[in-house]
Structures are given as C-alpha cells and as structure tokens.
Write an enzyme that holds these catalytic residues in place. Sequence first.
Site, PDB file in Angstrom:
ATOM      1  N   TYR A  39       0.856  -1.191   0.000  1.00  0.00           N
ATOM      2  CA  TYR A  39       0.000   0.000   0.000  1.00  0.00           C
ATOM      3  C   TYR A  39       0.888   1.237   0.000  1.00  0.00           C
ATOM      4  O   TYR A  39       1.898   1.281   0.714  1.00  0.00           O
ATOM      5  CB  TYR A  39      -0.906  -0.008   1.235  1.00  0.00           C
ATOM      6  N   SER A  87     -21.310  -3.051  -3.242  1.00  0.00           N
ATOM      7  CA  SER A  87     -20.216  -2.802  -2.302  1.00  0.00           C
ATOM      8  C   SER A  87     -20.641  -1.774  -1.268  1.00  0.00           C
ATOM      9  O   SER A  87     -21.665  -1.095  -1.412  1.00  0.00           O
ATOM     10  CB  SER A  87     -18.981  -2.295  -3.057  1.00  0.00           C
TER      11      SER A  87
END
Length: 386
Positions: free
Chosen positions: A79, A200
């Site tokens: 990340y 989602s």
Amino acid sequence: MYSVLKQSIRPRLLATHNQFRTMITAQAVLYTQHGEPKDVLFTQSFEIDDDNLAPNEVIVKTLGSPINPSDINQIQGVYPSKPAKTTGFGTAEPAAPCGNEGLFEVIKVGSNVSSLEAGDWVIPSHVNFGTWRTHALGNDDDFIKLPNPAQSKANGKPNGLTINQGATISVNPLTAYLMLTHYVKLTPGKDWFIQNGGTSAVGKYASQIGKLLNFNSISVIRDRPNLDEVVASLKELGATQVITEDQNNSKEFGPTIKEWIKQSGGEAKLALNCVGGKSSTGIARKLNNNGLMLTYGGMSFQPVTIPTSLYIFKNFTSAGFWVTELLKNNKELKTSTLNQIIAWYEEGKLTDAKSIETLYDGTKPLHELYQDGVANSKDGKQLITY
C-alpha cells in the site's frame, strides 16, 4: 502526531518518591517485517503513566476498529501509505502499528485540553494512526470529536451513532460523499451518476447519498440467482436504476439507458469505478460529453481500458480517487464531510454497512483476533469491539 497503545486491564500502583502513581497496561497489534498478516503480526504490551499527562495529551480507549483491505495491504507492504516503524511500543526493533479506522472514547485529558473531555467519542484525524489496539495516547489535535449517543440525545437528535457507524465512518461514507460532490456539479433532479460495484459498501453509500442529494443513479451489479431481490434492496436504498454487467456491456441495452437520462432532462456526468476491466469501459460509455470517471478501486484486477474515441469526441476524463490523499492535509474538508454524514446518521436518513462484530475479551491474544478477522473478511467486513 505520535501514539502509544494501551489496554485497560487494571491500573497498577507504583511507588515513586513516596507517592503512588497509576500505570495502565496496554496492548497493540504490531509488525516488524512486511508479509501476510497470519505470519507477521504480534501483540505488544506496555504501560502508560496516566498521572503525568503533558498539557495537550489525551488518553483514549478503543471502542471498535474494523479490518479494511488497505490495512491488509499495509501489512503486506503493497500500500502506498505506510505507518512509520518505531521502538516507542517497547519492542527491541522498530515496529509499526496496524489499522487506519477506529472509534475511541476519551478517558483522560491534559490540563490545556479544552476541546475534549472524558466520555467524548473520537476518531483519528491523521492517517496511519494505528487503530488495532486497546488504548492510545496522543495530542488533542490527533483526534476529531464525534457526538456520543448521550450528546446526540441531549441535542434532540432521534438517533445516536452506533459503534459500527463511528468506527467505519472515515473511509467508505466519506469516499462516496466526496466523489459525488467534490469534482462534478450534478444538478439535483436531473443529472445522473453511474457506478459499478453497486452492492459494495461504497456503492450502497453512494446510492443513499445520491438519493439524499436528489441525484439520479444507475448501479451496475453482477448477475446472481437472487437478482430481483438484490435489485429491489438497492432501489430501496436509493438507486434510481439497477442493471447487470451484461446489460452494462450490451449495445442493445444502451438506448434504454439513454431514454432514462433523456426523460430526466439532465445528463450522465459522473461515473464511479471500483471494478476496472470491461465494466469500467461500459460505464464510461454511458457518460455524456465532458463526463468524468473516478476510479477508486480495481476489484477485477483488470486494467481500465477506455476507447480513444471517448477522449477525442466526448472530451472524456478519467481520474483516480484516493480519500487518504485528498484528506491528509485538509482537516477542514474531513470535518465538514464527517458532520454531514453524522447528521444523516442522527436523523436516521443513512444506513451504515453492517459489520461482523467480534468482542475482544482477553481469552486469546489480540493479534490472533485480527488474524481471524482477516481470514474471515470474505464473509463481510470484520469489526473488533472492546
């Protein structure tokens, strides 16, 4: 900003210069090397002296912290934004804390702190705070205050925040709101946005917020056996129309969508992409001239591919959206956005994405609870409560 973790088990009395002071035992989930969470996480215990706070310091205890995909990616080392490693937790070698979202309750403040008091609910104001812990020590500007249920009730609000709402407020709802309001001016009652990933968490928030702001929306979802049931639930949340990926990619279905947009008297100006691949191509094609597509995820692991003709003949724009980058140096924008989301929660106008909650009761090491949560993430968002 700095932070130290702790766990409220029982204050321990230490004799120092004929006086007693209390120490609070603390625990946190850390890692020294990047890797899979099941391999690299461990629990570190240490203590905080709660009788000798600096004037601007605040001690908080954790109420809940979720497990997000970005948390897992940080541990894996893939990340872009990563917490700094430190020996401040008492480790022999530098270690980093896990977790970016969480809800805390203030238990003690320093003499100069006027913005917070014991009992207040707070969330971190900075990224990479490290929320997989039992307590934290920080400065007052490390936190943003949220109303606790008693404060909401005292202010005449019909609903107070739940722990799940507070602990998960700073990523998904903010992502949905900012994508809908920060880049394109949609005309209420007329204009449209289209999104893939309609089931989602961000997709559901976007449908609800779109309805609250009177924006028309099209949610694209995968086909499934209970399609009619899912379509009905998404429309109840706020989606104007719901279509399948097959319809999204069908030339024959295109005129139907154009007719929906034409009847509203507006345009399709914004697309929200979290899938990539041909799904992103499909939603991009639905936009009118000068449309913008924001990509905030890539669940298909396929590249975003846009026909050249959209750029040349429709002046199409494609851009990325990362809520962490947008808000990291803009506390005012984060606070104002939070205030809007909080108001909708308090008024009962916004429904949070539910989490699978697991209570930390000390029967197993803290890091194992989060490792279990990571393993179970396929079943839904995991929230560790305290």
